[in-house]
Design an enzyme around this catalytic site. Sequence first.
Site, PDB file in Angstrom:
ATOM      1  CD  GLU A   1      -1.686  15.847  37.880  1.00  0.00           C
ATOM      2  OE1 GLU A   1      -2.811  16.026  38.188  1.00  0.00           O
ATOM      3  OE2 GLU A   1      -1.725  14.778  36.913  1.00  0.00           O
TER       4      GLU A   1
ATOM      5  CG  HIS B   1      -5.058  18.997  35.537  1.00  0.00           C
ATOM      6  ND1 HIS B   1      -5.977  18.976  34.480  1.00  0.00           N
ATOM      7  CD2 HIS B   1      -4.341  18.056  35.712  1.00  0.00           C
ATOM      8  CE1 HIS B   1      -5.884  17.815  33.830  1.00  0.00           C
ATOM      9  NE2 HIS B   1      -5.145  17.148  34.611  1.00  0.00           N
TER      10      HIS B   1
ATOM     11  CD  GLU C   1      -6.262  14.418  32.507  1.00  0.00           C
ATOM     12  OE1 GLU C   1      -5.107  14.290  32.571  1.00  0.00           O
ATOM     13  OE2 GLU C   1      -6.891  14.647  33.561  1.00  0.00           O
TER      14      GLU C   1
END
Length: 199
Positions: free
Chosen positions: A49, A52, A111
């Site tokens: 996360e 990202h 991802e």
Amino acid sequence: MTGRALSKKLTLAGVMNAAVSPSGDVLLFGGILLAANTDNKVAVVLGPEVAHLIARHEAAEKSAEVFGALILMPVLPFILGSSILHPLSLIALPFLFVQESIICHLSRKREIEADEIGMLLMTEAGFDPAAAVSFWTKMAELEKDLPGAEGKKIRPQYLSTHPHPASRIETANDLLPDILHITGKAPLPDVADRLLDLE
């Protein structure tokens, strides 16, 4: 509804997910703690996360959406100008499939990149990147036990925005030697293990 109330509601619902909000907040929903039951595994969840954000994946996602819309431009008149059952509207089906496939492929690439960066980040922070394998193994088990999952066919990976847990296990196993070599770090023991040592 406030963000806090929504977060509490999702936590109570047992959502197994983590995400980054548009404001850049990293969200960890309570259901994921069924699989992330150690600090190393929580690092497995949080690392991608944060990755990202570092890799600016939100901007890349918006670009992919624009690209996907451009794919549909040649067939837009057929979609908008006829009923769904009209033979001309069938012309759009291959374009819709290509659009969905490309968007899903690009999302899976982001991802995978986030998983790789996340493993590097967690290792640099002193966590054990090998926890990624056990985390994704547990996630695969939990997904099979979700309500309604019994007898349900798994969506093909090429139509999924995220890699399947089996693919993530394979990726983590492949990355592990390189990450440990690059960082030259030995992972720290879990907090639980350290607390036991203090007793």
